[in-house]
Scaffold this motif. Structure first.
Motif, PDB file in Angstrom:
ATOM      1  N   CYS A 167      -4.239 -22.272   2.096  1.00 24.50           N
ATOM      2  CA  CYS A 167      -3.584 -23.572   2.306  1.00 24.50           C
ATOM      3  C   CYS A 167      -2.286 -23.586   1.522  1.00 24.50           C
ATOM      4  O   CYS A 167      -2.164 -22.887   0.516  1.00 24.50           O
ATOM      5  N   GLN A 199      -1.102 -26.189  -0.018  1.00 24.45           N
ATOM      6  CA  GLN A 199      -1.326 -27.033  -1.207  1.00 24.45           C
ATOM      7  C   GLN A 199      -2.760 -27.541  -1.118  1.00 24.45           C
ATOM      8  O   GLN A 199      -3.255 -27.786  -0.026  1.00 24.45           O
ATOM      9  N   LYS A 200      -3.427 -27.671  -2.256  1.00 22.49           N
ATOM     10  CA  LYS A 200      -4.821 -28.135  -2.221  1.00 22.49           C
ATOM     11  C   LYS A 200      -4.843 -29.661  -2.148  1.00 22.49           C
ATOM     12  O   LYS A 200      -4.304 -30.344  -3.028  1.00 22.49           O
ATOM     13  N   CYS A 201      -5.448 -30.203  -1.104  1.00 21.35           N
ATOM     14  CA  CYS A 201      -5.540 -31.661  -0.991  1.00 21.35           C
ATOM     15  C   CYS A 201      -6.464 -32.188  -2.090  1.00 21.35           C
ATOM     16  O   CYS A 201      -7.408 -31.510  -2.490  1.00 21.35           O
ATOM     17  N   TYR A 234      -8.794 -34.291  -2.303  1.00 26.71           N
ATOM     18  CA  TYR A 234     -10.205 -34.621  -2.044  1.00 26.71           C
ATOM     19  C   TYR A 234     -11.008 -33.394  -1.605  1.00 26.71           C
ATOM     20  O   TYR A 234     -12.204 -33.479  -1.380  1.00 26.71           O
ATOM     21  N   CYS A 235     -10.347 -32.238  -1.473  1.00 20.83           N
ATOM     22  CA  CYS A 235     -10.941 -31.119  -0.735  1.00 20.83           C
ATOM     23  C   CYS A 235     -11.765 -30.183  -1.611  1.00 20.83           C
ATOM     24  O   CYS A 235     -11.280 -29.675  -2.612  1.00 20.83           O
ATOM     25  N   PHE A 294     -13.436 -27.621   0.103  1.00 21.52           N
ATOM     26  CA  PHE A 294     -13.690 -26.473   0.987  1.00 21.52           C
ATOM     27  C   PHE A 294     -13.240 -25.188   0.290  1.00 21.52           C
ATOM     28  O   PHE A 294     -12.379 -25.233  -0.598  1.00 21.52           O
ATOM     29  N   SER A 328     -10.936 -23.054   0.045  1.00 15.82           N
ATOM     30  CA  SER A 328      -9.555 -22.809   0.486  1.00 15.82           C
ATOM     31  C   SER A 328      -8.658 -22.823  -0.748  1.00 15.82           C
ATOM     32  O   SER A 328      -8.945 -23.528  -1.720  1.00 15.82           O
ATOM     33  N   GLY A 354     -10.741 -23.532   8.258  1.00 19.72           N
ATOM     34  CA  GLY A 354     -10.304 -23.111   6.936  1.00 19.72           C
ATOM     35  C   GLY A 354     -10.511 -24.171   5.891  1.00 19.72           C
ATOM     36  O   GLY A 354     -11.431 -24.962   6.007  1.00 19.72           O
ATOM     37  N   GLY A 355      -9.553 -24.188   4.961  1.00 19.97           N
ATOM     38  CA  GLY A 355      -8.266 -23.574   5.010  1.00 19.97           C
ATOM     39  C   GLY A 355      -7.376 -24.105   6.152  1.00 19.97           C
ATOM     40  O   GLY A 355      -7.676 -25.045   6.842  1.00 19.97           O
ATOM     41  N   ASN A 410      -2.657 -27.563  10.768  1.00 25.27           N
ATOM     42  CA  ASN A 410      -2.084 -28.623   9.955  1.00 25.27           C
ATOM     43  C   ASN A 410      -0.833 -29.118  10.683  1.00 25.27           C
ATOM     44  O   ASN A 410       0.030 -28.303  11.024  1.00 25.27           O
ATOM     45  N   ARG A 425      -1.645 -34.440   0.987  1.00 21.54           N
ATOM     46  CA  ARG A 425      -1.344 -33.740   2.243  1.00 21.54           C
ATOM     47  C   ARG A 425       0.137 -33.362   2.290  1.00 21.54           C
ATOM     48  O   ARG A 425       0.969 -34.036   1.690  1.00 21.54           O
TER      49      ARG A 425
HETATM   50  S1  SF4 Z   1      -8.714 -27.011   3.792  1.00 25.79           S
HETATM   51 FE1  SF4 Z   1      -7.718 -28.779   4.722  1.00 25.79          FE
HETATM   52  S2  SF4 Z   1      -8.296 -30.478   3.381  1.00 25.79           S
HETATM   53 FE2  SF4 Z   1      -8.677 -28.585   2.227  1.00 25.79          FE
HETATM   54  S3  SF4 Z   1      -6.804 -28.184   1.071  1.00 25.79           S
HETATM   55 FE3  SF4 Z   1      -6.607 -27.092   2.997  1.00 25.79          FE
HETATM   56  S4  SF4 Z   1      -5.514 -28.518   4.350  1.00 25.79           S
HETATM   57 FE4  SF4 Z   1      -6.302 -29.722   2.643  1.00 25.79          FE
END
Ligand code: SF4
Length: 389
Positions: free
Chosen positions: A14, A16-18, A20-21, A23, A25, A65-66, A108, A145
């Motif tokens: 990714c 940038q790390k969101c 709230y995420c 996952f 990634s 993903g990601g 994205n 985001r």
């Molecule tokens: S996987 Fe999706 S929600 Fe998580 S950081 Fe990457 S873009 Fe953001």
């Protein structure tokens, strides 16, 4: 023998790390992208070919993903060519040797260009899933985001121009500082774009995320429970009124556009996960691939297995999982499938729970199926608890 099965491909990068995420990634790992795609292609050549040999061609392929769409053009093209070769996907979008295939790539809205989308379409991808989350620029920034609301709208135009007739968009509600009016704006903007499919989730605070840390420091200002409940009511009445039927707790679609890949997760269909941290469900056993990108690459290079067996599930856990997953869907638990799989009628195992939940108005029976009522979907956790053995 041809069997229904799916393929999941994980792209763990990714920009940038969101906030709230949680996952698997990572931002700032671009240096691994090329080696990662090499490793993924190698894993696909061995594992993909093995299961294709056993079960025939998959019914669905999902690349998530990601952010798959941040892969450079050449790397994505290389990956798609390998996918086509291993799984027999033809260039005519969505064809798998004459069979319709659902082939989704998550994108994205801030990372796509017309030529990129065209290339995806030309390689058989026939469904896009955009992580929109909200159209409000201030909110988008507040949740980490990288795109804007206008880019999300533009992404839909670009997708249509590239030939995509099946597009999904994700929304999140209950965001910091969000009001009813803001949610309504998001819903209205979203349906003006006419995606075929909408996934909508309430914000969850997951351990280890930036939001969880902010919450612990008292710096996160979320809408209160009543406001979130009202948002839930707004979205569950708004979307069906605008032609999107709810077919799973968090998923809505125009008729015929339910995600076949996601449905297969809830309906006990096997899937092969490829890539770092990908999960597989094969012949009744669940697996997880090595999570760390560099270890995944090294493992594949040295010919070691990167797939770890999760603890074998007991019969009771398998039954619970079967019930939980099926109950997420509008169709619910298929009683005949349960009896076939476990050799015992559903009522024999869950008779008391079924009666209790029906009395409470959370569950209802419909021929060979038992499913949550609308009330049950809202208070799903209370229903799920009754299915613990
Ligand atoms: S996987 Fe999706 S929600 Fe998580 S950081 Fe990457 S873009 Fe953001």
């Amino acid at each position: 023998m041809e069997k229904q099965w799916g393929v999941y491909i994980h792209i763990p990068f990714c920009r940038q790390k969101c906030f709230y995420c949680d996952f698997p990634s990572f931002a700032g790992r671009e240096r691994y992208e090329s080696d990662y795609i090499d490793a993924l292609c190698r894993e696909m050549a061995v594992q993909g070919a093995l299961y294709r040999g056993k079960w025939g061609r998959p019914a669905t392929v999902y690349m998530g993903g990601g952010t798959p769409s941040i892969l450079p053009f050449e790397l994505m093209e290389k990956l798609l060519q390998k996918l086509q070769a291993v799984f027999g996907i033809s260039e005519k979008s969505g064809q798998n040797h004459g069979k319709p295939l659902e082939f989704t790539v998550e994108c994205n809205p801030g990372t796509i260009a017309p030529a990129y989308l065209k290339m995806l379409h030309e390689h058989g991808v026939n469904r896009l899933s955009f992580g929109v989350q909200t159209f409000d620029d201030a909110l988008l920034k507040r949740i980490g985001r990288i795109h804007t609301g206008a880019q999300a709208g533009e992404a839909m135009n670009l997708a249509r121009e590239a030939g995509f007739q099946n597009v999904s968009m994700d929304l999140i509600y209950g965001l910091p500082g969000e009001t009813q009016a803001m949610l309504l704006y998001d819903l209205e903007t979203m349906i003006s774009l006419q995606p075929e499919h909408i996934s909508i989730y309430g914000l969850q605070l997951e351990e280890g995320t930036a939001f969880a840390k902010m919450q612990a420091m008292g710096k996160l200002h979320l809408p209160d429970e009543d406001a979130v409940e009202k948002m839930y009511d707004t979205m569950t009445s708004f979307l069906p009124q605008h032609g999107y039927a709810r077919y799973e707790i968090s998923n809505f679609a125009k008729p015929g556009f339910e995600s076949r890949h996601n449905l297969s997760y809830w309906q006990d269909v096997p899937y092969l996960g490829l890539g770092a941290a990908a999960h597989s469900y094969l012949e009744g056993q669940r697996y997880e691939n090595e999570k760390e990108i560099s270890l995944y690459i090294e493992g594949i290079r040295s010919g070691k297995s990167v797939r770890h067996e999760e603890e074998p599930a007991t019969r009771a856990i398998t039954m619970e999982e079967f019930a939980f997953l099926a109950l997420r869907t509008a169709q619910g638990i298929d009683k005949r499938h349960f009896a076939e799989k476990f050799g015992v009628p559903l009522e024999k195992i869950y008779g008391d729970a079924l009666k209790k939940l029906e009395r409470q108005g959370l569950l209802t029976e419909d021929g060979d199926f038992v499913h949550l009522t609308e009330f049950g979907m809202k208070y799903g956790n209370a229903a799920f608890e009754e299915f613990l053995l």
